[in-house]
Motif scaffolding. Structure first.
Motif, short mmCIF file in Angstrom:
data_model
loop_
_atom_site.label_atom_id
_atom_site.label_comp_id
_atom_site.label_asym_id
_atom_site.label_seq_id
_atom_site.Cartn_x
_atom_site.Cartn_y
_atom_site.Cartn_z
N LYS A 275 8.30 2.68 -13.89
CA LYS A 275 9.47 2.94 -12.65
C LYS A 275 10.98 2.56 -12.64
CE LYS A 275 7.55 6.47 -10.42
NZ LYS A 275 7.67 8.19 -10.36
N GLY A 276 11.30 1.53 -13.64
CA GLY A 276 11.89 0.22 -13.43
C GLY A 276 12.72 -0.85 -12.21
N HIS A 277 11.55 -0.48 -10.89
CA HIS A 277 12.24 -1.14 -9.40
C HIS A 277 11.56 -2.04 -9.36
CE1 HIS A 277 9.39 1.24 -7.99
NE2 HIS A 277 9.58 2.13 -8.48
N PHE A 278 10.62 -2.05 -10.13
CA PHE A 278 8.72 -3.50 -9.93
C PHE A 278 8.91 -3.24 -8.22
CE2 PHE A 278 7.38 -7.69 -11.58
CZ PHE A 278 6.15 -7.15 -10.90
N HIS B 13 0.61 -1.04 -0.29
CA HIS B 13 0.15 -0.01 -0.15
C HIS B 13 0.90 1.33 0.17
CE1 HIS B 13 -3.94 -1.78 0.60
NE2 HIS B 13 -3.02 -3.29 1.24
N ARG B 14 2.09 1.23 0.32
CA ARG B 14 2.86 2.58 0.62
C ARG B 14 3.40 2.98 -0.26
NH1 ARG B 14 5.46 -2.09 2.63
NH2 ARG B 14 7.40 -2.10 2.04
N LEU B 15 3.48 2.55 -1.63
CA LEU B 15 4.31 2.91 -2.85
C LEU B 15 3.56 3.84 -3.73
CD1 LEU B 15 5.13 -0.50 -4.61
CD2 LEU B 15 6.93 1.51 -3.40
N ASN B 16 4.31 4.92 -3.69
CA ASN B 16 3.37 6.29 -4.71
C ASN B 16 2.89 5.98 -5.69
OD1 ASN B 16 6.18 6.86 -5.50
ND2 ASN B 16 6.07 9.11 -4.43
N CYS B 17 4.10 5.31 -6.39
CA CYS B 17 3.20 4.98 -7.77
C CYS B 17 2.47 3.76 -8.47
CB CYS B 17 4.92 4.50 -8.75
SG CYS B 17 5.37 2.94 -7.17
N ARG B 18 1.90 3.20 -7.10
CA ARG B 18 0.73 2.18 -7.38
C ARG B 18 -0.65 3.21 -7.36
NH1 ARG B 18 -1.62 -1.43 -3.44
NH2 ARG B 18 -2.14 -2.97 -5.12
N PRO B 19 -1.30 2.89 -8.05
CA PRO B 19 -1.07 2.03 -8.74
C PRO B 19 -0.86 2.81 -10.27
CG PRO B 19 -3.33 3.24 -9.13
CD PRO B 19 -2.60 3.48 -7.79
N CYS B 20 -0.50 2.00 -11.22
CA CYS B 20 0.29 2.72 -12.30
C CYS B 20 -0.61 2.15 -13.63
CB CYS B 20 1.67 2.02 -13.03
SG CYS B 20 1.78 0.51 -13.37
N SER B 21 -1.73 0.84 -13.05
CA SER B 21 -2.20 1.01 -14.42
C SER B 21 -4.11 0.14 -13.77
CB SER B 21 -1.27 -0.21 -15.71
OG SER B 21 -2.43 -0.59 -16.26
#
Length: 161
Positions: A138-141, A121-129
């Protein structure tokens, strides 16, 4: 036996095959591998099958009715955010599912209380789609890689009992 359906149409919805192998090495149940009859699914299932001692690889060998029958007789289903998740739930099966690039708010989330969702839950890049991507933008998965930790292994062991 339990079902392991380790693929999904989009890369960002697939828990890495290497991590599946490592995660499952301490789970003592026979797994039946399932997947579509495409090169990606076959490669993922072959990779896992060659590294697990107690599994049967049925990837690409089952039609939809046969898949439903195999799932219905299983103890539980371990899968990614994919069609197998929804089939397992329709059959009332206990399910352990990985969510990477997508989120509940998009409407394709599990409905059963017996389904255990693994997500970061703590990823600011999620959701990406809303449906997944062919690679991590972002290249890190991290949405999938971070799921693999000691707690995840313990949760799966507890779930499998």
């Amino acid at each position: 036996y339990a079902i392991l359906s380790p693929s999904s149409k989009h890369f960002t919805k697939r828990f890495p095959k290497e991590l599946f192998v490592d995660l499952l090495k301490n789970v003592s149940i026979k797994f039946v591998l399932t997947g579509d009859n495409n090169e990606t699914d076959k490669e993922i299932c072959s990779y896992i099958a060659s590294r697990m001692k107690d599994c049967v690889n049925l990837c690409g060998k089952l039609n939809f009715s046969e898949l439903a029958g195999v799932i219905s007789k299983s103890k539980f289903v371990l899968c990614n955010d994919s069609g197998v998740l929804h089939l397992a739930e329709a059959l009332g099966k206990k399910t352990f599912v990985f969510f990477g690039s997508t989120v509940k708010e998009f409407g394709f989330f599990p409905q059963l209380e017996t389904t255990e969702v693994q997500e970061i839950h703590r990823l600011n890049c999620r959701p990406c789609s809303h449906i997944g991507r062919s690679k991590c933008p972002k290249g890190h998965f991290k949405c999938m890689v971070w799921l693999y930790d000691d707690l995840l292994t313990e949760r799966l062991k507890k779930f499998a009992k």
